[in-house]
Design a protein around this motif. Structure first.
Motif, PDB file in Angstrom:
ATOM      1  N   GLY A   1       2.702  -3.734   4.165  1.00 35.78           N
ATOM      2  CA  GLY A   1       2.752  -3.356   2.749  1.00 35.78           C
ATOM      3  C   GLY A   1       2.318  -1.914   2.540  1.00 35.78           C
ATOM      4  N   ILE A   2       1.246  -1.523   3.189  1.00 35.64           N
ATOM      5  CA  ILE A   2       0.770  -0.137   3.071  1.00 35.64           C
ATOM      6  C   ILE A   2       1.807   0.820   3.642  1.00 35.64           C
ATOM      7  CG2 ILE A   2      -0.965   1.498   3.917  1.00 35.64           C
ATOM      8  CD1 ILE A   2      -3.003  -0.830   3.696  1.00 35.64           C
ATOM      9  N   GLY A   3       2.382   0.469   4.797  1.00 38.11           N
ATOM     10  CA  GLY A   3       3.392   1.323   5.414  1.00 38.11           C
ATOM     11  C   GLY A   3       4.633   1.476   4.558  1.00 38.11           C
ATOM     12  N   LEU A   4       5.124   0.386   3.994  1.00 37.52           N
ATOM     13  CA  LEU A   4       6.307   0.457   3.134  1.00 37.52           C
ATOM     14  C   LEU A   4       6.018   1.238   1.858  1.00 37.52           C
ATOM     15  CD1 LEU A   4       7.642  -3.154   3.634  1.00 37.52           C
ATOM     16  CD2 LEU A   4       8.702  -1.043   4.435  1.00 37.52           C
ATOM     17  N   TRP A   5       4.834   1.055   1.300  1.00 38.59           N
ATOM     18  CA  TRP A   5       4.453   1.791   0.102  1.00 38.59           C
ATOM     19  C   TRP A   5       4.370   3.289   0.389  1.00 38.59           C
ATOM     20  CZ3 TRP A   5      -0.266   4.383  -0.880  1.00 38.59           C
ATOM     21  CH2 TRP A   5      -0.415   4.842  -2.176  1.00 38.59           C
ATOM     22  N   SER A   6       3.747   3.663   1.520  1.00 38.42           N
ATOM     23  CA  SER A   6       3.638   5.088   1.838  1.00 38.42           C
ATOM     24  C   SER A   6       5.005   5.690   2.153  1.00 38.42           C
ATOM     25  CB  SER A   6       2.658   5.318   2.993  1.00 38.42           C
ATOM     26  OG  SER A   6       3.159   4.785   4.192  1.00 38.42           O
ATOM     27  N   ALA A   7       5.887   4.937   2.807  1.00 37.19           N
ATOM     28  CA  ALA A   7       7.240   5.429   3.070  1.00 37.19           C
ATOM     29  C   ALA A   7       8.008   5.605   1.771  1.00 37.19           C
ATOM     30  CB  ALA A   7       7.977   4.461   3.998  1.00 37.19           C
ATOM     31  N   TRP A   8       7.859   4.691   0.844  1.00 34.28           N
ATOM     32  CA  TRP A   8       8.522   4.784  -0.452  1.00 34.28           C
ATOM     33  C   TRP A   8       8.046   6.021  -1.208  1.00 34.28           C
ATOM     34  CZ3 TRP A   8       6.725   4.462  -5.539  1.00 34.28           C
ATOM     35  CH2 TRP A   8       7.712   4.305  -6.497  1.00 34.28           C
TER      36      TRP A   8
ATOM     37  N   TRP B   1       6.756   8.740   0.127  1.00 36.65           N
ATOM     38  CA  TRP B   1       7.220   9.920   0.839  1.00 36.65           C
ATOM     39  C   TRP B   1       8.694  10.213   0.518  1.00 36.65           C
ATOM     40  CZ3 TRP B   1      10.896  11.053   4.565  1.00 36.65           C
ATOM     41  CH2 TRP B   1      10.768  12.287   5.168  1.00 36.65           C
ATOM     42  N   MET B   2       9.505   9.163   0.442  1.00 35.71           N
ATOM     43  CA  MET B   2      10.917   9.338   0.133  1.00 35.71           C
ATOM     44  C   MET B   2      11.106   9.918  -1.265  1.00 35.71           C
ATOM     45  SD  MET B   2      12.828   6.036   1.834  1.00 35.71           S
ATOM     46  CE  MET B   2      13.320   5.511   0.253  1.00 35.71           C
ATOM     47  N   HIS B   3      10.300   9.493  -2.218  1.00 37.36           N
ATOM     48  CA  HIS B   3      10.469   9.986  -3.583  1.00 37.36           C
ATOM     49  C   HIS B   3       9.916  11.389  -3.761  1.00 37.36           C
ATOM     50  CE1 HIS B   3      12.359   6.622  -5.532  1.00 37.36           C
ATOM     51  NE2 HIS B   3      11.684   5.858  -4.692  1.00 37.36           N
ATOM     52  N   ARG B   4       9.101  11.876  -2.829  1.00 34.51           N
ATOM     53  CA  ARG B   4       8.640  13.262  -2.889  1.00 34.51           C
ATOM     54  C   ARG B   4       9.638  14.206  -2.276  1.00 34.51           C
ATOM     55  NH1 ARG B   4       3.433  13.136   0.080  1.00 34.51           N
ATOM     56  NH2 ARG B   4       3.737  10.928   0.287  1.00 34.51           N
ATOM     57  N   GLN B   5      10.544  13.687  -1.457  1.00 36.31           N
ATOM     58  CA  GLN B   5      11.533  14.552  -0.776  1.00 36.31           C
ATOM     59  C   GLN B   5      12.656  14.936  -1.684  1.00 36.31           C
ATOM     60  OE1 GLN B   5      11.131  15.847   2.390  1.00 36.31           O
ATOM     61  NE2 GLN B   5       9.130  14.957   2.079  1.00 36.31           N
TER      62      GLN B   5
ATOM     63  N   ILE C   1      14.094  10.258   9.273  1.00 36.70           N
ATOM     64  CA  ILE C   1      14.105   8.846   9.670  1.00 36.70           C
ATOM     65  C   ILE C   1      12.911   8.544  10.570  1.00 36.70           C
ATOM     66  CG2 ILE C   1      15.365   7.115  11.019  1.00 36.70           C
ATOM     67  CD1 ILE C   1      17.956   8.479   9.959  1.00 36.70           C
ATOM     68  N   GLY C   2      12.610   9.477  11.486  1.00 37.16           N
ATOM     69  CA  GLY C   2      11.454   9.298  12.365  1.00 37.16           C
ATOM     70  C   GLY C   2      10.146   9.244  11.595  1.00 37.16           C
ATOM     71  N   VAL C   3       9.993  10.134  10.615  1.00 34.57           N
ATOM     72  CA  VAL C   3       8.775  10.144   9.801  1.00 34.57           C
ATOM     73  C   VAL C   3       8.648   8.826   9.045  1.00 34.57           C
ATOM     74  CG1 VAL C   3       7.700  11.203   7.772  1.00 34.57           C
ATOM     75  CG2 VAL C   3       8.614  12.639   9.588  1.00 34.57           C
ATOM     76  N   LEU C   4       9.741   8.359   8.478  1.00 26.09           N
ATOM     77  CA  LEU C   4       9.699   7.087   7.754  1.00 26.09           C
ATOM     78  C   LEU C   4       9.325   5.935   8.683  1.00 26.09           C
ATOM     79  CD1 LEU C   4      12.779   7.307   5.382  1.00 26.09           C
ATOM     80  CD2 LEU C   4      10.372   7.249   4.741  1.00 26.09           C
ATOM     81  N   GLY C   5       9.888   5.944   9.880  1.00 26.82           N
ATOM     82  CA  GLY C   5       9.568   4.885  10.841  1.00 26.82           C
ATOM     83  C   GLY C   5       8.091   4.855  11.184  1.00 26.82           C
ATOM     84  N   TRP C   6       7.546   6.017  11.488  1.00 22.73           N
ATOM     85  CA  TRP C   6       6.124   6.070  11.835  1.00 22.73           C
ATOM     86  C   TRP C   6       5.235   5.762  10.641  1.00 22.73           C
ATOM     87  CZ3 TRP C   6       4.650   5.245  16.409  1.00 22.73           C
ATOM     88  CH2 TRP C   6       5.408   5.681  17.485  1.00 22.73           C
ATOM     89  N   ALA C   7       5.669   6.141   9.443  1.00 28.55           N
ATOM     90  CA  ALA C   7       4.887   5.842   8.242  1.00 28.55           C
ATOM     91  C   ALA C   7       4.761   4.336   8.034  1.00 28.55           C
ATOM     92  CB  ALA C   7       5.528   6.495   7.019  1.00 28.55           C
ATOM     93  N   ILE C   8       5.719   3.584   8.508  1.00 30.38           N
ATOM     94  CA  ILE C   8       5.669   2.127   8.391  1.00 30.38           C
ATOM     95  C   ILE C   8       4.959   1.504   9.590  1.00 30.38           C
ATOM     96  CG2 ILE C   8       7.086   0.024   8.306  1.00 30.38           C
ATOM     97  CD1 ILE C   8       9.206   1.771   6.830  1.00 30.38           C
ATOM     98  N   VAL C   9       5.273   1.994  10.793  1.00 26.79           N
ATOM     99  CA  VAL C   9       4.771   1.371  12.023  1.00 26.79           C
ATOM    100  C   VAL C   9       3.267   1.574  12.226  1.00 26.79           C
ATOM    101  CG1 VAL C   9       4.916   1.493  14.547  1.00 26.79           C
ATOM    102  CG2 VAL C   9       6.987   1.368  13.181  1.00 26.79           C
ATOM    103  N   ILE C  10       2.757   2.764  11.946  1.00 27.08           N
ATOM    104  CA  ILE C  10       1.339   3.037  12.220  1.00 27.08           C
ATOM    105  C   ILE C  10       0.412   2.119  11.412  1.00 27.08           C
ATOM    106  CG2 ILE C  10      -0.489   4.771  11.966  1.00 27.08           C
ATOM    107  CD1 ILE C  10       1.516   6.815  13.047  1.00 27.08           C
ATOM    108  N   PRO C  11       0.558   2.013  10.084  1.00 30.77           N
ATOM    109  CA  PRO C  11      -0.329   1.076   9.366  1.00 30.77           C
ATOM    110  C   PRO C  11      -0.131  -0.379   9.805  1.00 30.77           C
ATOM    111  CG  PRO C  11       0.779   2.530   7.809  1.00 30.77           C
ATOM    112  CD  PRO C  11       1.387   2.766   9.147  1.00 30.77           C
ATOM    113  N   LEU C  12       1.103  -0.735  10.134  1.00 29.67           N
ATOM    114  CA  LEU C  12       1.385  -2.089  10.592  1.00 29.67           C
ATOM    115  C   LEU C  12       0.620  -2.384  11.885  1.00 29.67           C
ATOM    116  CD1 LEU C  12       4.763  -3.712  10.243  1.00 29.67           C
ATOM    117  CD2 LEU C  12       3.646  -3.928  12.421  1.00 29.67           C
ATOM    118  N   LEU C  13       0.692  -1.465  12.843  1.00 23.65           N
ATOM    119  CA  LEU C  13      -0.014  -1.660  14.113  1.00 23.65           C
ATOM    120  C   LEU C  13      -1.529  -1.629  13.945  1.00 23.65           C
ATOM    121  CD1 LEU C  13       2.169   0.396  16.618  1.00 23.65           C
ATOM    122  CD2 LEU C  13       1.997  -2.088  16.395  1.00 23.65           C
ATOM    123  N   LEU C  14      -2.019  -0.752  13.082  1.00 28.96           N
ATOM    124  CA  LEU C  14      -3.459  -0.707  12.840  1.00 28.96           C
ATOM    125  C   LEU C  14      -3.952  -2.015  12.234  1.00 28.96           C
ATOM    126  CD1 LEU C  14      -3.933   2.937  11.509  1.00 28.96           C
ATOM    127  CD2 LEU C  14      -4.612   2.017  13.731  1.00 28.96           C
TER     128      LEU C  14
END
Length: 91
Positions: free
Chosen positions: A78-85, A87-91, A37-50
């Motif tokens: 959008g980039i964060g949600l795409w990267s989280a998506w 990452w989830m499908h690789r797990q 959950i933490g990895v997913l959160g950061w995967a969304i937040v970091i691109p959003l903040l950048l």
């Protein structure tokens, strides 16, 4: 002997198969789930903040109010949600 399906036997077979699959691939621990959950959160937040930071910088530089900040915030989300998506499908 009847040719009707034996529901109890079928249910027991399905339960044994679920138990076998559960032993082969055990449920992840709570710590691992929280880590995911933490990895997913950061995967969304970091691109959003950048995107927001780059947009604010461009807005100050060009005097455009919040034009770039708003646009790049959505791009970052959008980039964060795409990267989280992905990452989830690789797990």
């Amino acid at each position: 002997m009847s040719h009707e399906p034996n529901h109890v036997r079928d249910a027991a077979r399905r339960a044994a198969e679920r138990a076998r699959r559960g032993q082969e691939d055990p449920e992840p621990s709570l710590a691992r789930r929280l880590g995911q959950i933490g990895v997913l959160g950061w995967a969304i937040v970091i691109p959003l903040l950048l995107g927001l930071l780059l947009g604010r910088w461009l807005d100050r530089l060009l005097g455009t109010g919040v034009l770039f900040a708003a646009a790049l915030l959505f791009v970052g989300a959008g980039i964060g949600l795409w990267s989280a998506w992905r990452w989830m499908h690789r797990q």
